[in-house]
Design an enzyme around this catalytic site. Structure first.
Site, PDB file in Angstrom:
ATOM      1  N   HIS A 139       0.811  -1.214   0.000  1.00 18.65           N
ATOM      2  CA  HIS A 139       0.000   0.000   0.000  1.00 18.65           C
ATOM      3  C   HIS A 139       0.843   1.263   0.000  1.00 18.65           C
ATOM      4  O   HIS A 139       0.588   2.196  -0.749  1.00 18.65           O
ATOM      5  CB  HIS A 139      -0.936  -0.001   1.214  1.00 18.65           C
ATOM      6  CG  HIS A 139      -1.966   1.084   1.145  1.00 18.65           C
ATOM      7  ND1 HIS A 139      -1.675   2.410   1.387  1.00 18.65           N
ATOM      8  CD2 HIS A 139      -3.275   1.043   0.817  1.00 18.65           C
ATOM      9  CE1 HIS A 139      -2.775   3.125   1.219  1.00 18.65           C
ATOM     10  NE2 HIS A 139      -3.761   2.315   0.870  1.00 18.65           N
ATOM     11  N   ALA A 191      -4.993  -8.572   3.365  1.00 15.37           N
ATOM     12  CA  ALA A 191      -6.192  -9.241   2.865  1.00 15.37           C
ATOM     13  C   ALA A 191      -6.492  -8.756   1.461  1.00 15.37           C
ATOM     14  O   ALA A 191      -6.003  -7.714   1.015  1.00 15.37           O
ATOM     15  CB  ALA A 191      -7.376  -8.937   3.787  1.00 15.37           C
ATOM     16  N   HIS A 229      -8.353  -2.644  -2.993  1.00 14.71           N
ATOM     17  CA  HIS A 229      -7.125  -2.306  -3.711  1.00 14.71           C
ATOM     18  C   HIS A 229      -6.652  -3.487  -4.545  1.00 14.71           C
ATOM     19  O   HIS A 229      -6.290  -3.331  -5.704  1.00 14.71           O
ATOM     20  CB  HIS A 229      -6.016  -1.934  -2.722  1.00 14.71           C
ATOM     21  CG  HIS A 229      -6.286  -0.649  -2.001  1.00 14.71           C
ATOM     22  ND1 HIS A 229      -6.770   0.470  -2.638  1.00 14.71           N
ATOM     23  CD2 HIS A 229      -6.134  -0.300  -0.707  1.00 14.71           C
ATOM     24  CE1 HIS A 229      -6.905   1.452  -1.751  1.00 14.71           C
ATOM     25  NE2 HIS A 229      -6.534   1.008  -0.571  1.00 14.71           N
TER      26      HIS A 229
END
Lengths: 121, 121
Positions: free
Chosen positions: B10, B72, B76
């Site tokens: 991320h 998880a 995204h």
């Protein structure tokens, strides 16, 4: 001292995102049936960290082990969590809180991830 | 077929956040010195996924293993990544791309996290 574990993750809009968190909570419960395990989320999912602390204290916990289920210590873990812990301490004066490092910082987790990347797990 | 691994996470505003990703990349490199490992980020950090794919192709890769370093499969991974992979495929027509599941979905990673939570790792 009655301990409870609070697994704290980011949360996401997608409800499926919480599934590995639930699997982690179940793994921990299976290994330590005597220690209640709660889940908490920063956003998009409930309860939040103070809400989960409330649940744990209502269930009789006098010591909370707060485990950030994050890949790394970022702003959320370093800035947001201490603010929330301060609120929890204000509300539950007798409760001891231990804040752990983010799980992704742990060598054991990094090793497991590397094995999965390499197709060896 | 010359493979490269692209670890995709991320990203965060806090530069320290990337450290476990770098440790993971180093672990994978140490175990498979012949396979180049690149890192890529969704936001706040660089390169992005198409940028890392570009680096890998420039380095001679004809097959990219894209590994979401996410706890998880959320929006995204499920929505954003396929769009990026389509862009990469358009630009590098001959390159094969394999998209893996998010690392946090793997039982080996969940087991390792549970051990750390329980102080057994």
């Amino acid at each position: 001292m009655s301990r409870a574990i609070v697994l704290f993750a980011h949360g996401a809009r997608d409800p499926e995102w919480a599934r590995p968190m639930q699997r982690l909570a179940e793994s921990v419960r299976a290994a330590e049936p005597g220690v209640p395990v709660f889940t908490a989320f920063l956003e998009f999912m409930t309860p939040d960290l103070p809400g989960a602390a409330e649940q744990a204290v209502q269930a009789g916990a006098t010591e909370l082990i707060v485990v950030p289920v994050f890949l790394a210590q970022g702003g959320h873990v370093r800035r947001d969590v201490p603010v929330m812990l301060a609120r929890i301490r204000e509300r539950h004066a007798g409760v001891r809180i231990e804040l752990r490092d983010a799980l992704g910082e742990s060598q054991a987790v990094i090793d497991a991830m590397a094995k999965v990347v390499l197709g060896k797990a």
